[in-house]
Motif scaffolding. Structure first.
Motif, PDB file in Angstrom:
ATOM      1  N   GLY A   4       0.808  -1.206   0.000  1.00 37.12           N
ATOM      2  CA  GLY A   4       0.000   0.000   0.000  1.00 37.12           C
ATOM      3  C   GLY A   4       0.841   1.254   0.000  1.00 37.12           C
ATOM      4  N   LYS A   5       1.806   1.310   0.914  1.00 36.64           N
ATOM      5  CA  LYS A   5       2.687   2.469   1.004  1.00 36.64           C
ATOM      6  C   LYS A   5       3.518   2.627  -0.262  1.00 36.64           C
ATOM      7  N   ASN A   6       4.029   1.516  -0.796  1.00 35.85           N
ATOM      8  CA  ASN A   6       4.843   1.590  -2.008  1.00 35.85           C
ATOM      9  C   ASN A   6       4.029   2.038  -3.208  1.00 35.85           C
ATOM     10  N   LEU A   7       2.801   1.543  -3.303  1.00 38.29           N
ATOM     11  CA  LEU A   7       1.956   1.936  -4.425  1.00 38.29           C
ATOM     12  C   LEU A   7       1.629   3.427  -4.372  1.00 38.29           C
ATOM     13  N   ARG A   8       1.324   3.931  -3.183  1.00 40.35           N
ATOM     14  CA  ARG A   8       1.055   5.373  -3.041  1.00 40.35           C
ATOM     15  C   ARG A   8       2.281   6.193  -3.413  1.00 40.35           C
ATOM     16  N   ARG A   9       3.450   5.739  -2.962  1.00 34.06           N
ATOM     17  CA  ARG A   9       4.684   6.474  -3.243  1.00 34.06           C
ATOM     18  C   ARG A   9       4.984   6.500  -4.737  1.00 34.06           C
ATOM     19  N   LEU A  10       4.879   5.349  -5.383  1.00 31.46           N
ATOM     20  CA  LEU A  10       5.172   5.267  -6.809  1.00 31.46           C
ATOM     21  C   LEU A  10       4.160   6.053  -7.638  1.00 31.46           C
ATOM     22  N   ARG A  11       2.911   5.993  -7.240  1.00 33.76           N
ATOM     23  CA  ARG A  11       1.884   6.735  -7.968  1.00 33.76           C
ATOM     24  C   ARG A  11       2.110   8.240  -7.846  1.00 33.76           C
ATOM     25  N   GLU A  38      -4.522  -1.279   1.704  1.00 35.75           N
ATOM     26  CA  GLU A  38      -4.267  -2.683   2.041  1.00 35.75           C
ATOM     27  C   GLU A  38      -5.502  -3.362   2.633  1.00 35.75           C
ATOM     28  N   LYS A  39      -6.686  -2.906   2.195  1.00 34.38           N
ATOM     29  CA  LYS A  39      -7.911  -3.608   2.550  1.00 34.38           C
ATOM     30  C   LYS A  39      -8.120  -4.827   1.666  1.00 34.38           C
ATOM     31  N   SER A  40      -7.479  -4.836   0.514  1.00 34.71           N
ATOM     32  CA  SER A  40      -7.450  -6.013  -0.347  1.00 34.71           C
ATOM     33  C   SER A  40      -6.153  -5.979  -1.126  1.00 34.71           C
ATOM     34  N   MET A  41      -5.855  -7.080  -1.790  1.00 36.70           N
ATOM     35  CA  MET A  41      -4.580  -7.205  -2.500  1.00 36.70           C
ATOM     36  C   MET A  41      -4.809  -7.353  -3.997  1.00 36.70           C
ATOM     37  N   PRO A  42      -3.931  -6.755  -4.810  1.00 34.68           N
ATOM     38  CA  PRO A  42      -4.028  -6.980  -6.257  1.00 34.68           C
ATOM     39  C   PRO A  42      -3.753  -8.445  -6.595  1.00 34.68           C
ATOM     40  N   ARG A  43      -4.383  -8.902  -7.662  1.00 31.41           N
ATOM     41  CA  ARG A  43      -4.052 -10.221  -8.166  1.00 31.41           C
ATOM     42  C   ARG A  43      -2.648 -10.212  -8.769  1.00 31.41           C
ATOM     43  N   LYS A  44      -2.135 -11.398  -9.017  1.00 31.43           N
ATOM     44  CA  LYS A  44      -0.787 -11.514  -9.550  1.00 31.43           C
ATOM     45  C   LYS A  44      -0.641 -10.760 -10.863  1.00 31.43           C
ATOM     46  N   ALA A  45      -1.634 -10.877 -11.753  1.00 31.33           N
ATOM     47  CA  ALA A  45      -1.557 -10.184 -13.044  1.00 31.33           C
ATOM     48  C   ALA A  45      -1.524  -8.678 -12.849  1.00 31.33           C
ATOM     49  N   LEU A  50       1.359  -3.391 -12.532  1.00 31.16           N
ATOM     50  CA  LEU A  50       1.827  -2.253 -11.746  1.00 31.16           C
ATOM     51  C   LEU A  50       3.342  -2.144 -11.775  1.00 31.16           C
ATOM     52  N   ALA A  51       4.016  -3.295 -11.639  1.00 29.18           N
ATOM     53  CA  ALA A  51       5.480  -3.287 -11.680  1.00 29.18           C
ATOM     54  C   ALA A  51       5.978  -2.767 -13.027  1.00 29.18           C
ATOM     55  N   ASP A  52       5.363  -3.202 -14.124  1.00 30.66           N
ATOM     56  CA  ASP A  52       5.746  -2.723 -15.453  1.00 30.66           C
ATOM     57  C   ASP A  52       5.482  -1.224 -15.592  1.00 30.66           C
ATOM     58  N   LEU A  53       4.345  -0.785 -15.082  1.00 32.30           N
ATOM     59  CA  LEU A  53       3.960   0.622 -15.203  1.00 32.30           C
ATOM     60  C   LEU A  53       4.959   1.535 -14.497  1.00 32.30           C
ATOM     61  N   PHE A  54       5.434   1.109 -13.325  1.00 28.22           N
ATOM     62  CA  PHE A  54       6.323   1.949 -12.534  1.00 28.22           C
ATOM     63  C   PHE A  54       7.801   1.614 -12.720  1.00 28.22           C
ATOM     64  N   GLY A  55       8.103   0.658 -13.602  1.00 32.45           N
ATOM     65  CA  GLY A  55       9.492   0.316 -13.874  1.00 32.45           C
ATOM     66  C   GLY A  55      10.194  -0.319 -12.690  1.00 32.45           C
ATOM     67  N   ASP A  60       9.850  -5.722  -5.264  1.00 24.49           N
ATOM     68  CA  ASP A  60      10.063  -4.380  -4.719  1.00 24.49           C
ATOM     69  C   ASP A  60       8.735  -3.705  -4.408  1.00 24.49           C
ATOM     70  N   LEU A  61       7.756  -3.900  -5.282  1.00 19.89           N
ATOM     71  CA  LEU A  61       6.436  -3.311  -5.067  1.00 19.89           C
ATOM     72  C   LEU A  61       5.820  -3.817  -3.774  1.00 19.89           C
ATOM     73  N   MET A  62       6.042  -5.093  -3.458  1.00 23.26           N
ATOM     74  CA  MET A  62       5.472  -5.701  -2.259  1.00 23.26           C
ATOM     75  C   MET A  62       6.351  -5.534  -1.029  1.00 23.26           C
ATOM     76  N   GLY A  63       7.523  -4.888  -1.207  1.00 24.42           N
ATOM     77  CA  GLY A  63       8.398  -4.653  -0.075  1.00 24.42           C
ATOM     78  C   GLY A  63       9.201  -5.859   0.328  1.00 24.42           C
ATOM     79  N   GLU A  64       9.454  -6.771  -0.610  1.00 26.37           N
ATOM     80  CA  GLU A  64      10.255  -7.961  -0.343  1.00 26.37           C
ATOM     81  C   GLU A  64      11.562  -7.846  -1.099  1.00 26.37           C
ATOM     82  N   ASP A  65      12.651  -8.317  -0.480  1.00 20.83           N
ATOM     83  CA  ASP A  65      13.883  -8.366  -1.263  1.00 20.83           C
ATOM     84  C   ASP A  65      13.862  -9.592  -2.151  1.00 20.83           C
ATOM     85  N   ALA A  66      14.740  -9.609  -3.143  1.00 23.95           N
ATOM     86  CA  ALA A  66      14.702 -10.670  -4.150  1.00 23.95           C
ATOM     87  C   ALA A  66      14.901 -12.046  -3.546  1.00 23.95           C
ATOM     88  N   ALA A  67      15.813 -12.154  -2.550  1.00 23.52           N
ATOM     89  CA  ALA A  67      16.069 -13.459  -1.947  1.00 23.52           C
ATOM     90  C   ALA A  67      14.840 -13.964  -1.208  1.00 23.52           C
TER      91      ALA A  67
END
Length: 206
Positions: A4-11, A38-45, A50-55, A60-67
């Motif tokens: 939620g926080k990441n989506l707001r920041r990127l937008r 964060e009352k609901s979650m986007p589907r995988k698609a 969103l990741a493509d839109l924001f590059g 990263d969008l979900m706040g997880e590191d790659a590992a």
């Protein structure tokens, strides 16, 4: 996750409104607001869009590191057991399917299952056409939505209230046109199948 926080920041950084994001993803503006709060979650698609839109990446969008993302994964498959209704009685039917949900949600409700709920009697809480995650291990709480079975209505989703000798299942709709379901001494019992803990719109119209 901090989606939620990441989506707001990127937008905000991109200078886009919720409606503009919604138009690009072909979802409703309400859906974007639900994701950001964060009352609901986007589907995988949608996450990938969103990741493509924001590059950026889904991790990263979900706040997880790659590992972490590689080890834990970002989603789980949860069984879809059938239909329930949020309106007039209907044939619940049977389904043999699975639904992809965020891993954090599935892991928090290991015996949870999904139902496909349709109707307008809970449209203050859920879309008319929604996939609901039900946790059979969570006790019902007054004022919270449950999946219940009744002799007259079959499988229903309503807000639950237990009194000293009665159980009441109430609608939560814009229209206010739906009757309460009341079971007291001498009535057929209301069987609570579990508490509704999460949802996503079947057509992303949250």
């Amino acid at each position: 996750m901090e989606i939620g926080k990441n989506l707001r920041r990127l937008r905000s950084r991109a200078g886009l409104t919720q409606q503009e994001i919604a138009d690009k993803l072909d979802v409703s503006r309400v859906a974007i607001g639900q994701w950001e709060s964060e009352k609901s979650m986007p589907r995988k698609a949608n996450l990938e869009q969103l990741a493509d839109l924001f590059g950026t990446t889904v991790a990263d969008l979900m706040g997880e590191d790659a590992a972490e993302a590689a080890i834990s994964g970002t989603s789980r498959m949860v069984p879809l057991l059938g239909f329930a209704h949020m309106g007039e009685p209907c044939d619940e039917g049977n389904l043999a399917d699975e639904v992809e949900v965020p891993a954090s949600i599935a892991d928090a409700h290991p015996r949870g299952f999904m139902v496909h709920a349709q109707g307008g009697c809970m449209d203050n809480r859920f879309p008319h056409d929604a996939l609901l995650l039900v946790d059979p291990d969570m006790e019902p709480v007054n004022g919270q939505p449950v999946l219940a079975e009744t002799s007259d209505y079959g499988a229903v989703v309503r807000n639950y209230t237990r009194g000293r000798s009665t159980v009441m299942l109430t609608a939560d709709s814009h229209s206010g046109e739906y009757d309460d379901i009341l079971a007291g001494p001498g009535d057929e019992p209301v069987v609570c199948k579990g508490r509704v803990v999460w949802y996503m719109g079947e057509r992303d119209e949250r």
